[in-house]
Design an enzyme around this catalytic site. Structure first.
Site, short mmCIF file in Angstrom:
data_model
loop_
_atom_site.label_atom_id
_atom_site.label_comp_id
_atom_site.label_asym_id
_atom_site.label_seq_id
_atom_site.Cartn_x
_atom_site.Cartn_y
_atom_site.Cartn_z
N GLU A 139 0.83 -1.21 0.00
CA GLU A 139 0.00 0.00 0.00
C GLU A 139 0.86 1.26 0.00
O GLU A 139 0.52 2.26 -0.64
CB GLU A 139 -0.95 -0.04 1.19
CG GLU A 139 -2.03 -1.11 1.01
CD GLU A 139 -2.90 -1.32 2.23
OE1 GLU A 139 -4.09 -0.94 2.17
OE2 GLU A 139 -2.40 -1.85 3.23
N GLU A 159 -3.89 -10.02 3.81
CA GLU A 159 -4.79 -9.67 4.92
C GLU A 159 -5.96 -10.63 5.09
O GLU A 159 -6.43 -10.85 6.21
CB GLU A 159 -5.34 -8.24 4.72
CG GLU A 159 -4.34 -7.14 5.00
CD GLU A 159 -3.51 -6.78 3.77
OE1 GLU A 159 -2.84 -5.73 3.80
OE2 GLU A 159 -3.52 -7.54 2.79
#
Length: 532
Positions: A139, A159
């Site tokens: 990210e 995740e």
């Protein structure tokens, strides 16, 4: 010196720009500037072998970005000073025990602001990525204008393995850059991809070798390299009507792998993209609330627990006597999965079986309502009813009336050669390696809580007995062994964690009720009194 040796040595030494001053004002970062006026920001988290994003790291990162804004360099290179890789993701320690979604959202909002700050810098920015670039690390890279991958780099969003989806803007930035049919698939499965695949998807702008980093950085920052940009198909896939159709298909695929009630994260991600995928700003804002809501679910907290159980077991295993070649005899479901896992760890794997068909199936490719990967009847067929009979007889000779007698019908099936998957018939009829299951009739029997208790509570009971008898000293090791060794539903956190979550008094009283009705094999073990 031999040129091949020079090449090998060159690729081992990271290109980190000018030598940083010894008295850096930062704890986790080093900031320098080269002769071309380009700033090199090196991420080197203190007292850690890998870079992870914690609250204090993100706070310092923001301060560094503010200093860079003031100094206005010609460009900014962000890379890791750790040989292990770029950034391995968020610091999972900060996720443990989260129970207040508002508090989680407040913290994630602050982290979002830092990543947004990076994206908003009014100068060319490039992430140089080696090794693992996962989760929050990816990210951060996505917030840079350009990305250079070193050969061997790995990219991914794991995740979902923790019961979450990306939470630092990845859901919005990844789907805007890379066609959602691929970017959503990677986030929904947690798979990683290599540098070449990342380049073909448009996730990185170029792939190079370590010794060519300086040249690649200059080409990117000074406009000599064409940046990857979203294509027409990517933009079209993010349009409302198309999102609706794709989201429907994604939910159908997700349901095959994980039911919504047990694993909510994939469905939350699909909902998030379907509703807000047309607006980056809206999706960034909605991602924070969705992530916070998932963080406090029992599924996420138990899967985070499983993550730490895995780390504990790795440490307990030690580093000596490394295995290099694994030969698996028997290429059925279990043997095939063992082989696939070993191959995924980079081991050399070979398979042997009496027939060629199981090997082909293995190369091609452990009760359900509770969340197990398959029910006990299908599992028995997978293992082989002859094996089940032998194990049942052996356990019966050891434990006597603590176990029920082996049923006559099982002996009859084995005698007739109906051994399960390997013979094509057992409890089920098997075709092409799959059990043919007839749907339950509407008026037929339904799964009850008592049925589930009769299946799963004896597992918790025998785990308590193992602790009491000193076979195992650590309750966490028991839970880890049951999850990784037997396929116990990971989102439950293990049979002992399940018992604690449900309530020890409730479990013990339920076992007593089952023992009164069905026999002494359900009697609660004496060790329940000492379990905490």
């Amino acid at each position: 010196m031999d040129s091949r040796i020079m090449t090998a040595l060159g690729d081992r030494v990271l290109t980190l720009g000018p030598q940083p001053a010894a008295d850096s004002p930062y704890k986790h970062f080093k900031l320098t500037r080269d002769a071309d006026g380009v700033a090199w920001l090196l991420f080197d988290r203190a007292d850690a072998s890998a870079n992870t994003l914690s609250s204090d790291v993100m706070e310092e990162f923001d301060a560094v970005l503010a200093a860079i804004e003031t100094e206005r360099p010609a460009g900014l290179v962000i890379r890791s000073a750790k040989p292990s890789g770029f950034i391995a993701g968020a610091d999972v320690n900060e996720f443990r025990g989260a129970s207040d979604p508002e508090m989680v959202e407040t913290r994630i909002r602050a982290a979002h602001a830092v990543v947004d700050h990076l994206e908003a810098l009014r100068l060319p920015t490039v992430a140089v990525i080696h090794g693992f670039c996962l989760g929050g690390g990816l990210e951060v890279a996505l917030a840079c204008q350009s990305r250079i991958a070193i050969e061997g780099a790995r990219f991914g969003f794991p995740e979902v393995m923790l019961g979450l989806h990306p939470g630092l803007g990845g859901t919005a930035r990844f789907t805007a850059l890379v066609n959602p049919t691929q970017s959503m698939a990677l986030m929904l499965t947690g798979r990683t991809i290599d540098a070449r695949r990342a380049k073909s998807l448009g996730l990185v702008d170029t792939v190079t070798q370590e010794r060519h980093v300086r040249g690649a950085v200059k080409d990117v920052l000074f406009g000599r390299l064409k940046r990857a940009r979203p294509g027409l198909l990517t933009r079209a896939a993010n349009l409302g009507p198309v999102r609706g159709l794709l989201a429907k298909r994604m939910r159908s695929e997700a349901a095959k792998a994980a039911p919504r009630e047990h694993y909510p994260a994939p469905y939350a991600l699909i909902d998030l993209w379907e509703t807000h995928g047309g607006s980056k700003a809206a999706m960034l804002a909605a991602e924070q609330a969705s992530f916070a809501k998932l963080m406090v679910t029992p599924t996420a907290q138990n899967l985070i627990r499983v993550f730490f159980l895995r780390e504990q077991m790795k440490k307990a295993a030690g580093a000596g006597n490394a295995v290099k070649h694994v030969h698996v005899i028997g290429a059925g479901a279990m043997g095939g999965d063992i082989a696939a896992w070993c191959a995924g760890q980079g081991l050399r794997v070979s398979l042997a079986d009496m027939k060629a068909e199981p090997i082909a199936g293995a190369v091609k490719r452990a009760a359900e309502q509770f969340g197990m990967p398959m029910g006990p009847i299908e599992l028995a067929d997978q293992v082989g009813l002859d094996i089940c009979l032998d194990v049942g007889d052996m356990l019966r000779t050891k434990f006597g009336d603590l176990l029920p007698p082996t049923p006559a019908w099982l002996r009859e099936k084995v005698a007739k050669g109906e051994l399960g998957r390997k013979t094509g018939r057992g409890f089920y009829t098997w075709k092409d390696g799959k059990a043919e299951k007839v749907p339950l009739p509407e008026t037929g029997p339904r799964v009850t809580d008592q049925m589930i208790d009769r299946l799963v509570l004896p597992m918790s009971n025998v785990c308590v007995a193992a602790l009491r008898e000193g076979i195992v000293e650590d309750p966490d090791a028991v839970d880890g062994a049951m999850i990784f060794g037997t396929g116990y539903a990971p989102f439950r956190g293990g049979p002992l964690n399940y018992a604690r979550t449900r309530g020890l008094d409730n479990v013990v009283s339920t076992l007593r009720e089952l023992a009164d009705r069905f026999g002494g094999r359900f009697a609660p073990d004496a060790g329940w009194d000492n379990l905490k």
